[in-house]
Design an enzyme around this catalytic site. Sequence first.
Site, mmCIF file in Angstrom:
data_model
loop_
_atom_site.group_PDB
_atom_site.id
_atom_site.type_symbol
_atom_site.label_atom_id
_atom_site.label_comp_id
_atom_site.label_asym_id
_atom_site.label_seq_id
_atom_site.Cartn_x
_atom_site.Cartn_y
_atom_site.Cartn_z
ATOM 1 N N GLY A 62 31.367 38.205 39.371
ATOM 2 C CA GLY A 62 30.702 37.141 38.617
ATOM 3 C C GLY A 62 30.532 35.829 39.351
ATOM 4 O O GLY A 62 29.712 34.998 38.947
ATOM 5 N N ASP A 120 38.879 32.773 30.825
ATOM 6 C CA ASP A 120 38.728 33.143 29.419
ATOM 7 C C ASP A 120 40.132 33.365 28.840
ATOM 8 O O ASP A 120 40.849 32.414 28.551
ATOM 9 C CB ASP A 120 37.835 34.391 29.385
ATOM 10 C CG ASP A 120 37.410 34.819 28.002
ATOM 11 O OD1 ASP A 120 37.749 34.148 27.027
ATOM 12 O OD2 ASP A 120 36.737 35.862 27.882
ATOM 13 N N ASP A 176 27.882 38.430 33.318
ATOM 14 C CA ASP A 176 27.147 39.602 32.850
ATOM 15 C C ASP A 176 27.562 40.032 31.457
ATOM 16 O O ASP A 176 28.604 39.625 30.927
ATOM 17 C CB ASP A 176 27.414 40.783 33.791
ATOM 18 C CG ASP A 176 28.828 41.361 33.602
ATOM 19 O OD1 ASP A 176 29.796 40.575 33.580
ATOM 20 O OD2 ASP A 176 28.958 42.591 33.444
ATOM 21 N N ARG A 182 23.121 38.781 35.189
ATOM 22 C CA ARG A 182 23.751 37.930 36.208
ATOM 23 C C ARG A 182 22.720 37.038 36.893
ATOM 24 O O ARG A 182 23.059 35.984 37.428
ATOM 25 C CB ARG A 182 24.455 38.788 37.264
ATOM 26 C CG ARG A 182 25.663 39.565 36.745
ATOM 27 C CD ARG A 182 26.500 40.057 37.914
ATOM 28 N NE ARG A 182 27.411 41.140 37.582
ATOM 29 C CZ ARG A 182 28.650 40.971 37.146
ATOM 30 N NH1 ARG A 182 29.124 39.766 36.931
ATOM 31 N NH2 ARG A 182 29.424 42.019 36.896
HETATM 32 C C1 PRP Z 1 35.247 38.211 34.222
HETATM 33 C C2 PRP Z 1 35.158 36.903 34.985
HETATM 34 C C3 PRP Z 1 36.590 36.528 35.237
HETATM 35 C C4 PRP Z 1 37.335 37.190 34.098
HETATM 36 C C5 PRP Z 1 37.774 36.140 33.145
HETATM 37 O O1 PRP Z 1 35.352 39.239 35.143
HETATM 38 O O2 PRP Z 1 34.422 37.043 36.165
HETATM 39 O O3 PRP Z 1 37.061 37.036 36.460
HETATM 40 O O4 PRP Z 1 36.439 38.095 33.447
HETATM 41 O O5 PRP Z 1 38.358 36.703 31.999
HETATM 42 P P1 PRP Z 1 39.879 36.592 31.634
HETATM 43 O O6 PRP Z 1 40.267 35.129 31.801
HETATM 44 O O7 PRP Z 1 39.893 37.016 30.194
HETATM 45 O O8 PRP Z 1 40.647 37.477 32.524
HETATM 46 P P2 PRP Z 1 34.998 40.769 34.825
HETATM 47 O O9 PRP Z 1 36.257 41.551 34.762
HETATM 48 O O10 PRP Z 1 34.092 40.841 33.650
HETATM 49 O O11 PRP Z 1 34.260 41.224 36.145
HETATM 50 P P3 PRP Z 1 32.940 40.628 36.825
HETATM 51 O O12 PRP Z 1 33.361 39.355 37.535
HETATM 52 O O13 PRP Z 1 32.548 41.694 37.764
HETATM 53 O O14 PRP Z 1 31.934 40.364 35.747
#
Ligand code: PRP
Length: 197
Positions: A62, A120, A176, A182
């Site tokens: 991301g 998050d 995404d 994205r």
């Molecule tokens: C998303 C984002 C962060 C994470 C945050 O990654 O890029 O790394 O979630 O969420 P959290 O604080 O609840 O852990 P994701 O696993 O969706 O992978 P991506 O980056 O490939 O979209």
Amino acid sequence: MRSSATPKPPRSHTPVPSDWRPEVERVLITDAQIARRVRTLARVIERDFRGREVVVISLLNGTVLFLADLIRHLSLPLRLDFIGVSSYGAGTESGELVFTKELRLDVRGRDVLLVDDILDTGKTLSRVIPKLRALNPRRIKVCVLLDKPSRRVEKVAADYVGFEIPDVFVVGYGLDYAEKYRNLPFVGVLKPAMYQT
Ligand code: PRP
């Protein structure tokens, strides 16, 4: 950089581009707001690192857009590496973390800037930070574009935050849903119908 200095994006009146209107409810942060904020973050980071060499570690996937914009504004000697980490959850919920790429650079004694797109629940950073600490860097600073503090379940905070956002499902500028969206140049709120089946 935290607390009062972190902007909450004002209600945007920028219309969703017509190609995305069927799926995206509204623009939360415009590309111009992002660009301005990224430049400000870069200035603050530069000041904090004061010409030291930095190892920038970016969490895939991301971060790609944010990272590319951020580092081109950083006039610091830096080396770049990536950690692949994904949470495989159902729908919009984060689930089990899977590491898909390990770090290659040696960070022992180095200044590390860890970059992610969104903080998050904090589950990702609360796994990644101790893993990095075990490699004995001089220090680790964390930079995220978006912070959603209302969703936090782990005690983790970022040193540099682009925007604090409410609990809405955001896509675009690297973020995404099911690997789509994205490439949106702005951060938008996805229509619930797109993920509520
Ligand atoms: C998303 C984002 C962060 C994470 C945050 O990654 O890029 O790394 O979630 O969420 P959290 O604080 O609840 O852990 P994701 O696993 O969706 O992978 P991506 O980056 O490939 O979209």
